[in-house]
Write an enzyme that holds these catalytic residues in place. Structure first.
Site, PDB file in Angstrom:
ATOM      1  N   ASP A 101      23.680  43.342  81.206  1.00 13.30           N
ATOM      2  CA  ASP A 101      23.460  44.542  82.003  1.00 13.30           C
ATOM      3  C   ASP A 101      24.360  45.663  81.457  1.00 13.30           C
ATOM      4  OD1 ASP A 101      22.230  45.567  84.737  1.00 13.30           O
ATOM      5  OD2 ASP A 101      24.366  46.052  84.856  1.00 13.30           O
ATOM      6  N   HIS A 294      16.347  39.286  85.721  1.00 15.84           N
ATOM      7  CA  HIS A 294      17.438  40.107  85.165  1.00 15.84           C
ATOM      8  C   HIS A 294      18.750  39.357  84.996  1.00 15.84           C
ATOM      9  CE1 HIS A 294      19.754  43.646  84.252  1.00 15.84           C
ATOM     10  NE2 HIS A 294      20.541  43.465  85.294  1.00 15.84           N
TER      11      HIS A 294
END
Length: 316
Positions: A101, A294
């Site tokens: 991320d 994610h």
């Protein structure tokens, strides 16, 4: 079972909390938003047992680490500088850096700005995105509106208060919303006079990779720190664009690996080819994990560990 130890180090005038395990060549594991060292618990143990010295910091603004005042203290130069200072404090010359991320941005930029200190770089979720011709925030506002979550994050105090109101609920809903177990694609657009959590569904049950105990840990780690430090990273996006002008068009010149889930929402924000071999000429692989969302290293720890060790074993 390899134990994870914890301590504090001083880097660039601030105190960072680090989790570490093992001995051998240094590997830095760099978290994203809204996470901390705990997101790397599976990798800390697996890489240490394979013969590596593995260190995962709480980055500035997060969890147990210091939270400098002022948005300007969270530019990409500060974040990369923290990683270089951490390598120094650990008594090493070089490291492999792995990011997830926002940690990907730190990892890719560390490789871009200081290739003399980085032996290899791995991005989980976000590829290296070369500097755009103009700042991203105005483009996001025009294309996606004021409700787009990154634009929503720009407003001082707003998301800060929403996410800190009940940290355990924040983690439960955010982690589920963007994971591969959620059958729905979540539009990360905040409703008018609403908040981000309004578009994040409440899971009927937790996915297998996330336990009630995990939520307890995340909530405890953020109980004092809140979320402002991490949100300030988003508030430096246009500053980062200005600061990185000297590296316009420069390639990543160290060996690299990219790993992403095919249900990661970030795929909608990156080019279809995901990562350019022109921008990353020493790319040694692009791994796409079916059904993964994610939270790559949390959702698929065994596959991520296998990919990391395979890459590490290729480095001299």
């Amino acid at each position: 079972m390899t134990e994870i130890s914890h301590r504090y180090v001083r880097v660039n005038g601030i105190r960072l909390h680090i989790a570490e395990a093992g001995s051998g060549p240094l590997v830095l594991l760099v978290h994203g938003f809204p996470e901390c060292w705990y997101s790397w618990r599976h990798q800390l143990v697996a890489l240490a047992e394979a013969g590596y010295r593995v260190v995962s910091p709480d980055q500035r603004g997060y969890a147990r680490s210091d939270r400098p005042e002022g948005v300007e203290a969270y530019t990409i130069m500060h974040l990369v500088g923290d990683m270089m200072g951490l390598i120094d404090v650990l008594g090493e010359e070089k490291a492999v850096i792995v990011g997830h991320d926002w940690g990907c941005s730190v990892a890719w930029h560390a490789a871009l700005l200081r290739p003399d200190r980085i032996r290899g770089v791995v991005g989980l979720s976000l590829p290296h995105l070369p500097r755009t011709a103009s700042p991203m925030l105005p483009l996001m506002r025009k294309a996606l509106g004021e409700g787009y979550y990154i634009v929503y994050f720009q407003k001082p105090g707003l998301a800060d208060e929403e996410l800190a109101r009940d940290a355990r609920t924040t983690f439960r809903r955010l982690l589920y919303a963007s994971c591969g177990d959620n059958p729905e694609d979540v539009p990360m657009v905040v409703p008018y006079e609403g908040g981000l959590l309004d578009v994040c569904p409440e899971p009927e049950k937790l996915p297998s990779w996330l336990t009630e105990e995990d939520l307890d840990v995340f909530a405890a780690e953020f109980a004092e720190s809140g979320f402002t430090g991490g949100l300030n990273w988003y508030r430096c996006m246009d500053r980062n664009w200005e600061l990185t002008a000297p590296w316009q068009g420069a390639p990543i010149s160290v060996p690299a690996l990219y790993v992403v889930g095919d249900r990661d929402l970030t795929l909608s924000m990156v080019p279809k080819n995901m990562i350019s071999e022109r921008a990353v000429p020493l790319l040694r692989g692009k791994i796409v994990l079916p059904g993964c969302g994610h939270w790559t290293q949390l959702e698929r720890p065994d596959e991520v560990n296998e990919a990391l060790l395979g890459f590490l074993n290729t480095l001299a």
